[in-house]
Design an enzyme around this catalytic site. Structure first.
Site, PDB file in Angstrom:
ATOM      1  N   GLY A  18       0.779  -1.235   0.000  1.00  0.00           N
ATOM      2  CA  GLY A  18       0.000   0.000   0.000  1.00  0.00           C
ATOM      3  C   GLY A  18       0.809   1.282   0.000  1.00  0.00           C
TER       4      GLY A  18
ATOM      5  N   MET B  47      -3.738  -6.969  -7.110  1.00  0.00           N
ATOM      6  CA  MET B  47      -3.126  -7.975  -7.980  1.00  0.00           C
ATOM      7  C   MET B  47      -4.148  -8.953  -8.560  1.00  0.00           C
ATOM      8  SD  MET B  47      -0.251  -6.885  -8.197  1.00  0.00           S
ATOM      9  CE  MET B  47       1.221  -6.199  -7.504  1.00  0.00           C
ATOM     10  N   ARG B  48      -5.187  -8.393  -9.159  1.00  0.00           N
ATOM     11  CA  ARG B  48      -6.210  -9.226  -9.799  1.00  0.00           C
ATOM     12  C   ARG B  48      -6.678  -8.572 -11.083  1.00  0.00           C
ATOM     13  NH1 ARG B  48      -8.485 -13.107  -6.631  1.00  0.00           N
ATOM     14  NH2 ARG B  48      -7.568 -13.067  -4.564  1.00  0.00           N
TER      15      ARG B  48
ATOM     16  N   LYS C 100     -15.798 -15.333  -9.987  1.00  0.00           N
ATOM     17  CA  LYS C 100     -15.068 -14.053  -9.949  1.00  0.00           C
ATOM     18  C   LYS C 100     -16.049 -12.905 -10.150  1.00  0.00           C
ATOM     19  CE  LYS C 100     -10.551 -15.654 -11.273  1.00  0.00           C
ATOM     20  NZ  LYS C 100     -10.016 -16.515 -12.308  1.00  0.00           N
TER      21      LYS C 100
ATOM     22  N   HIS D  71       1.025   0.653 -13.111  1.00  0.00           N
ATOM     23  CA  HIS D  71       1.803  -0.529 -13.496  1.00  0.00           C
ATOM     24  C   HIS D  71       3.285  -0.154 -13.534  1.00  0.00           C
ATOM     25  CE1 HIS D  71       2.618  -4.412 -15.195  1.00  0.00           C
ATOM     26  NE2 HIS D  71       3.400  -3.823 -16.085  1.00  0.00           N
TER      27      HIS D  71
END
Ligand code: GAR
Length: 216
Positions: free
Chosen positions: A12, A90-91, A65, A109
């Site tokens: 974070g 991270m998904r 999902k 990114h």
């Protein structure tokens, strides 16, 4: 004041950079909720320290999902969130969330997209042997790290760099461009036209750098 919701999975530090710029009134936004998919995420400690509401949503509690993202969407809508920030989340974001927030989800990114998408962008850059890498803030679409680019920042890659040393150099810039991209959004200055993001009232310097430096 722009209402934002932050999704994170780990440390974070980008979340912290956003908190800091809000607290110093550089960024006209308020964080309505931090949502994590990992109960161990250090981002939770940061939320607690700054009095920010947080929620752990366990993906394993959902049959699909899509159902997981419906839950996230509902929690964000409940709090009237206008912009969703993926700060080390991270998904891969799925349709229910994308449809509710078209061009209103931002990701950071650690590479100059479209180079080195996916996991470990910094390691990919070191292994490939590129001389320049960096970071990208972009709007999120249905593919991985592929949506319209908002801001990029570049750093040199040194011959003796490891994933760790390059990550550290890139992270410093992540902490600058992510709050800046949110600020541009909050000021209503980002206009998405197809793949391109127009930044209103922005003058860019005409400059360059090379690695290694070349004679001028
Ligand atoms: C950051 O380097 C971010 O760019 C990266 O994860 C790290 C999270 O750090 N994100 C991705 O790789 C997404 N594909 P943080 O939790 O300290 O902000």
């Amino acid at each position: 004041m722009l209402k934002i919701g932050v999704l994170a999975s780990g440390r974070g530090s980008n979340f912290q950079a956003i908190i800091d710029e809000i607290e110093t009134e550089i960024l006209p936004a308020s964080i309505e909720i931090l949502i994590v998919d990992n109960p161990e995420a250090y981002a939770i400690e940061r939320a607690k320290k700054h009095g920010i509401a947080y929620l752990y949503i366990n993906p394993k509690n959902f049959p699909t999902k899509e159902a997981f993202y419906e839950k996230i969407r509902d929690e964000l809508l409940l709090r009237e969130v206008e912009l969703v920030i993926l700060a080390g989340f991270m998904r891969i974001v799925k349709k229910p969330l994308l449809d509710a927030f078209p061009n209103r989800i931002m990701n950071i990114h650690p590479a100059l997209l479209p180079s080195f998408p996916g996991l470990h962008g910094q390691k990919q850059a070191v292994d490939y042997g590129v001389r320049i890498s960096g970071c990208t803030v972009h709007f999120v679409d249905e593919s991985v790290d592929s949506g319209p680019v908002i801001i990029q920042a570049a750093v040199p890659v040194h011959p003796d760099d490891t994933e760790e040393t390059l990550s550290e150099r890139i992270l410093k810039l992540e902490h600058r461009i992510f709050p800046e991209a949110i600020r541009l959004y909050a000021e209503g200055r980002l206009k998405v036209e197809g793949r391109k993001v127009k930044i209103l009232n922005y003058k860019l310097p005409d400059t360059y750098f090379t690695n290694p430096e070349i004679r001028q």
